[in-house]
Design a protein around this motif. Structure first.
Motif, PDB file in Angstrom:
ATOM      1  N   LEU A  77      54.567  30.742  35.731  1.00 21.31           N
ATOM      2  CA  LEU A  77      54.073  31.507  36.879  1.00 21.31           C
ATOM      3  C   LEU A  77      54.227  32.997  36.581  1.00 21.31           C
ATOM      4  O   LEU A  77      54.083  33.415  35.437  1.00 21.31           O
ATOM      5  N   ASP A 101      39.462  28.186  44.709  1.00 19.49           N
ATOM      6  CA  ASP A 101      39.480  29.544  44.171  1.00 19.49           C
ATOM      7  C   ASP A 101      40.515  30.364  44.937  1.00 19.49           C
ATOM      8  O   ASP A 101      40.322  30.702  46.102  1.00 19.49           O
ATOM      9  N   TRP A 102      41.626  30.694  44.264  1.00 18.25           N
ATOM     10  CA  TRP A 102      42.714  31.430  44.914  1.00 18.25           C
ATOM     11  C   TRP A 102      42.825  32.853  44.375  1.00 18.25           C
ATOM     12  O   TRP A 102      43.879  33.489  44.485  1.00 18.25           O
ATOM     13  N   THR A 103      41.758  33.390  43.813  1.00 14.55           N
ATOM     14  CA  THR A 103      41.743  34.732  43.248  1.00 14.55           C
ATOM     15  C   THR A 103      42.321  35.746  44.252  1.00 14.55           C
ATOM     16  O   THR A 103      41.977  35.696  45.438  1.00 14.55           O
ATOM     17  N   PRO A 104      43.202  36.642  43.753  1.00 18.18           N
ATOM     18  CA  PRO A 104      43.619  36.931  42.365  1.00 18.18           C
ATOM     19  C   PRO A 104      44.786  36.074  41.856  1.00 18.18           C
ATOM     20  O   PRO A 104      45.345  36.364  40.797  1.00 18.18           O
ATOM     21  N   TYR A 105      45.158  35.052  42.613  1.00 18.87           N
ATOM     22  CA  TYR A 105      46.218  34.147  42.172  1.00 18.87           C
ATOM     23  C   TYR A 105      45.603  33.061  41.288  1.00 18.87           C
ATOM     24  O   TYR A 105      44.456  32.638  41.500  1.00 18.87           O
ATOM     25  N   ASN A 106      46.365  32.581  40.325  1.00 19.38           N
ATOM     26  CA  ASN A 106      45.850  31.573  39.407  1.00 19.38           C
ATOM     27  C   ASN A 106      45.795  30.185  40.028  1.00 19.38           C
ATOM     28  O   ASN A 106      45.072  29.320  39.544  1.00 19.38           O
ATOM     29  N   SER A 107      46.572  29.970  41.094  1.00 19.75           N
ATOM     30  CA  SER A 107      46.605  28.653  41.715  1.00 19.75           C
ATOM     31  C   SER A 107      47.189  28.788  43.116  1.00 19.75           C
ATOM     32  O   SER A 107      47.700  29.851  43.517  1.00 19.75           O
ATOM     33  N   THR A 166      49.962  41.566  41.937  1.00 16.32           N
ATOM     34  CA  THR A 166      48.990  40.576  42.408  1.00 16.32           C
ATOM     35  C   THR A 166      48.796  40.664  43.919  1.00 16.32           C
ATOM     36  O   THR A 166      47.680  40.573  44.417  1.00 16.32           O
ATOM     37  N   THR A 169      45.232  41.698  46.316  1.00 16.72           N
ATOM     38  CA  THR A 169      44.636  40.689  47.194  1.00 16.72           C
ATOM     39  C   THR A 169      43.548  41.331  48.045  1.00 16.72           C
ATOM     40  O   THR A 169      43.809  42.308  48.756  1.00 16.72           O
ATOM     41  N   ALA A 216      52.434  26.605  30.459  1.00 16.93           N
ATOM     42  CA  ALA A 216      52.043  27.544  31.505  1.00 16.93           C
ATOM     43  C   ALA A 216      53.256  27.930  32.335  1.00 16.93           C
ATOM     44  O   ALA A 216      54.153  27.112  32.578  1.00 16.93           O
ATOM     45  N   GLU A 237      50.923  29.656  43.027  1.00 17.06           N
ATOM     46  CA  GLU A 237      51.223  31.079  42.892  1.00 17.06           C
ATOM     47  C   GLU A 237      51.097  31.793  44.238  1.00 17.06           C
ATOM     48  O   GLU A 237      51.926  32.634  44.594  1.00 17.06           O
TER      49      GLU A 237
END
Length: 479
Positions: free
Chosen positions: A134, A87-93, A144, A148, A132, A96
């Motif tokens: 980035l 889980d890298w929220t708020p990053y999608n991966s 983003t 954070t 997909a 990112e």
């Protein structure tokens, strides 16, 4: 009151296997000193048991849960995060996150270069058959990053201005000017690492019970503060966290104009000296105070000087206000090892040079901030200054008596008067550079030696001796 001056060597084996009963509801007689039965009160430390420590028996920093209920000995800390490993929220991966970190932190890439690289990357992904992409552009990257949840404490600001009586005619400009103060909330800045002392303690040599001192929490002040705090039974088992402050006006640039700033620094007394000496970010800038200025014809008026000094104290009181509730009622804090603990804050030493001490102690210049000794008779036995004594003098004496006989500026209210167990006269600490190295050694001792040589040997011979001293001090040492 506890008895910190009496060394009590620990037993070789501590009886942790005893049935201690209900530790939170133990009844002690009036003549007995209660102790926390689930925490060490004495312990050997270091190789060969050459040293031992007596810990404060009541402010024992017992681990608790998030609700403040004390945990039994050996209880494991809950996981530091409930988030999944991917889980890298708020990053999608993770890609990112690492890309944003590279753009913003490592390379400090300009916005137009970010857009160019993102367009090239998006084109390569499309050619590879991926739908997909980035970040679409640099704005999405910045948005983003700003969202954070983990990062530096946000800066805030407030304005201060003169609120006294303004004359209808002839009002000076400084009476209507507004001044901005920028700060980070010290309550959010304080960080609890693992290399800290959780309890006040006194350290002794095992061989002869000789007192040893190294870290801040091993001193008498931390122990006496713990005694005062523990008079309230609701604080027992908590951890004492002294807030150390410091400030000093600094000139940022002279070549492009006299640009000054007024930084406020903070740290906590629990950090060990080894960590401080290793320069591991144990001190943080938490504010930039206002420096009101006016025209020369008004700068030396009593009203402006009082205003300039009082906004200093009022600003400090406002910046530190969020720490005040937890100075009497423990708050639950999570530490770096995952454990929770009840914490009690307290204002600790304030590190300042003499000019700053005059401002902090609300005294007349050339008077001592620590005692009532007059500068013309320093050998006289004098009372130590204290908050209680100053308040009593202000209540009983007029302005002129306070100024001339006691060196007290009665029109000012020290910021520490807004906080419990805080006495500015007790907490003032010398500035190592200005008062010890430069003040005591260079400006006093070196100057005195130069005058002595000149008086004893005459100018010519004195200069020869001083040149020899300079030559010897400049020769590098060899091992």
């Amino acid at each position: 009151m506890t008895q910190p001056s009496v060394p009590c060597s620990p037993s070789p084996v501590l009886p942790f296997d005893l049935d201690l009963g209900d530790a939170d509801n133990m009844n002690f007689g009036n003549n007995e000193q209660p102790e926390d039965p689930l925490r060490l009160t004495a312990q050997f430390i270091g190789p060969g048991d050459r040293l031992y420590r007596n810990y404060h028996p009541l402010l024992s920093a017992r681990p608790c849960n998030s609700e403040g209920t004390f945990l039994p000995p050996g209880a494991l800390a809950p996981p530091l995060s409930d988030k999944a490993s991917d889980d890298w929220t708020p990053y999608n991966s993770r890609v990112e996150f690492e890309l944003a970190d590279y753009f913003f932190t490592k390379n400090q890439t300009p916005a137009h270069s970010i857009d160019l690289l993102l367009n090239i990357w998006a084109a390569s992904l499309i050619e590879g058959g991926s739908k997909a992409t980035l970040f679409p552009d640099h704005r999405a990257v910045y948005k983003t990053i700003d969202s954070t949840p983990l990062g530096d404490v946000k800066w805030q600001s407030f304005s201060v201005k003169y609120t006294g009586e303004v004359p209808d005619q002839g009002a000076t400009p400084w009476m209507t000017d507004s001044h901005d103060v920028w700060f980070c909330d010290p309550h959010d800045v304080v960080y609890y690492a693992t290399e800290i002392d959780f309890q006040p303690y006194h350290e002794f040599a095992t061989e002869n019970d000789e007192r040893q001192s190294q870290d801040f929490m091993s001193g008498d002040w931390a122990w006496s503060q713990a005694d005062k705090i523990s008079e309230d039974p609701n604080t027992h088992g908590s951890m004492f966290v002294p807030i150390i402050l410091g400030s000093d006006k600094t000139t940022v640039s002279v070549a492009t104009g006299q640009n000054d700033c007024y930084p406020l620094y903070t740290s906590i007394g629990n950090v060990r000296n080894t960590v401080c000496c290793a320069h591991r970010n144990t001190v943080a800038v938490v504010g930039f105070l206002a420096m009101p200025k006016t025209m020369k014809q008004h700068a030396e008026t009593s009203d402006f000087r009082s205003f300039r000094r009082q906004i200093f104290h009022s600003s400090l009181s406002f910046i530190l206000k969020n720490l005040k509730p937890a100075m009497t009622t423990p708050e639950i804090v999570r530490f770096g090892d995952g454990h929770y603990c009840r914490v009690i804050y307290g204002l600790g030493p304030y590190i300042a040079d003499y000019e700053e001490q005059v401002l902090l102690a609300c005294i007349v210049r050339n008077w001592c901030a620590k005692c009532l000794a007059h500068r013309d008779d320093l050998d006289e036995i004098s009372l130590l200054r204290s908050r209680i004594h100053a308040d009593a003098l202000i209540e009983e004496c007029d302005f002129d008596t306070l100024w001339k006989d006691y060196g007290v500026v009665s029109v000012l209210v020290p910021f520490m008067n807004d906080f419990p167990r805080a006495d500015i006269h007790e907490l003032l600490a010398p500035d190592l550079l200005h008062q010890i190295i430069k003040g005591a050694y260079k400006d006093h001792l070196v100057t005195w030696v130069e005058k002595y040589l000149l008086h004893t040997h005459g100018k010519t011979q004195a200069n020869i001796i001083l040149d020899d001293i300079d030559r010897r001090s400049s020769i590098p040492r060899t091992s």
